[in-house]
Design a protein around this motif. Structure first.
Motif, PDB file in Angstrom:
ATOM      1  N   ARG A   1      48.872 125.157  66.844  1.00 55.81           N
ATOM      2  CA  ARG A   1      49.693 125.139  68.071  1.00 55.81           C
ATOM      3  C   ARG A   1      49.399 126.354  68.934  1.00 55.81           C
ATOM      4  N   ILE A   2      49.276 127.512  68.311  1.00 58.88           N
ATOM      5  CA  ILE A   2      48.943 128.720  69.052  1.00 58.88           C
ATOM      6  C   ILE A   2      47.543 128.575  69.665  1.00 58.88           C
TER       7      ILE A   2
ATOM      8  N   VAL B   1      42.428 130.498  75.570  1.00 57.87           N
ATOM      9  CA  VAL B   1      41.545 130.399  76.726  1.00 57.87           C
ATOM     10  C   VAL B   1      40.213 129.832  76.260  1.00 57.87           C
ATOM     11  N   ALA B   2      39.703 128.853  76.967  1.00 57.89           N
ATOM     12  CA  ALA B   2      38.443 128.218  76.590  1.00 57.89           C
ATOM     13  C   ALA B   2      37.310 129.233  76.646  1.00 57.89           C
ATOM     14  N   PRO B   3      36.425 129.246  75.641  1.00 59.07           N
ATOM     15  CA  PRO B   3      35.313 130.199  75.654  1.00 59.07           C
ATOM     16  C   PRO B   3      34.329 129.875  76.776  1.00 59.07           C
TER      17      PRO B   3
ATOM     18  N   LEU C   1      44.947 134.268  75.008  1.00 58.51           N
ATOM     19  CA  LEU C   1      45.821 133.118  75.234  1.00 58.51           C
ATOM     20  C   LEU C   1      46.070 132.934  76.721  1.00 58.51           C
ATOM     21  N   ARG C   2      46.296 131.692  77.113  1.00 60.00           N
ATOM     22  CA  ARG C   2      46.582 131.396  78.514  1.00 60.00           C
ATOM     23  C   ARG C   2      47.987 131.871  78.879  1.00 60.00           C
ATOM     24  N   ASP C   3      48.234 131.922  80.173  1.00 58.01           N
ATOM     25  CA  ASP C   3      49.526 132.397  80.664  1.00 58.01           C
ATOM     26  C   ASP C   3      50.677 131.472  80.286  1.00 58.01           C
TER      27      ASP C   3
ATOM     28  N   ASP D   1      54.667 140.472  68.668  1.00 60.24           N
ATOM     29  CA  ASP D   1      53.884 141.548  69.270  1.00 60.24           C
ATOM     30  C   ASP D   1      52.388 141.241  69.223  1.00 60.24           C
ATOM     31  N   GLY D   2      51.938 140.652  68.107  1.00 58.23           N
ATOM     32  CA  GLY D   2      50.534 140.293  68.011  1.00 58.23           C
ATOM     33  C   GLY D   2      50.156 139.217  69.008  1.00 58.23           C
ATOM     34  N   LEU D   3      51.016 138.214  69.154  1.00 56.73           N
ATOM     35  CA  LEU D   3      50.751 137.144  70.114  1.00 56.73           C
ATOM     36  C   LEU D   3      50.806 137.670  71.546  1.00 56.73           C
TER      37      LEU D   3
END
Length: 214
Positions: free
Chosen positions: A206-207, A212-214, A163-165, A152-154
């Motif tokens: 890994r996560i 997403v790149a800043p 995080l990316r798609d 749920d957090g992820l």
């Protein structure tokens, strides 16, 4: 003169009896959980639980038909205790900072236990899964609930664009749980948290690969 007992009074008495019964049941389960954590299920007898809980054997059998039923109650108890103990961290496991805080808390717990005992659910699984289907089902549900809190957090991180798609919260949470359980087994065997720390760090990295790149 005889005393008239009103329905309200009868109801209050029943509530008190029910409350006392719940307290007694919880005391039995808590005592059994501690003994099974320390000695294993096979090494814990009903008289052991009776003495540790300070109850009679008839009270134990009033609440539990047999040792298997008591063991399943212990599994539910340990699941609830894990989730309650980590509730604050698991409820906001939605950032890399929160993931690292959770990792540090797990490691600190192991240090506090001197790396003894392993995971309460993991230890029960290794002992029961192959010959007690009902216990295995209860244990699987416990792990599912624990993993879901991580997922749920992820998922929240994915929804917020952290995080990316291409991130898969389901697989990442399963892998995180696998790293945690493997690390706890090695910590128990080696009396060191090195493998536990390495496994959880590797999963956080890994996560972060999906960030997403800043």
């Amino acid at each position: 003169m005889s005393e008239t007992v009103t329905p309200a009074a009868e109801g209050a008495g029943a509530t008190r009896r029910t409350t006392r019964g719940l307290v007694t049941r919880e005391r039995i389960v808590a005592a059994a959980a501690q003994l099974m954590f320390e000695r294993g299920v096979a090494g814990t007898s009903t008289p052991d639980v009776r003495d540790a809980a300070g109850v009679s054997s008839s009270q134990i059998y009033h609440y539990f038909a047999d040792k298997s039923a008591l063991t399943r109650a212990v599994i539910e108890f340990q699941t609830a205790r894990i989730l309650t103990g980590q509730r604050v961290l698991l409820s906001r496991l939605d950032s890399f900072e929160a993931l690292r805080d959770w990792r540090d808390a797990i490691v600190q717990i192991e240090h506090g236990l001197d790396c003894r005992g392993g995971c309460p659910l993991g230890s029960l699984t290794s002992e029961l899964a192959e010959h007690d289907p009902a216990a295995r089902t209860a244990l699987a549900e416990g792990f599912t609930q624990w993993t879901a809190a991580i997922r749920d957090g992820l998922q929240d991180m994915l929804d917020r664009g952290v995080l990316r798609d291409d991130a898969d919260p389901h697989r990442l949470s399963l892998a995180t749980m696998a790293a945690l359980q493997g690390g706890l087994i090695l910590a128990q065997a080696q009396r060191s948290t090195a493998a536990l720390e390495a496994g959880l760090d590797a999963m956080i990295e890994r996560i972060a690969f999906h960030a997403v790149a800043p």
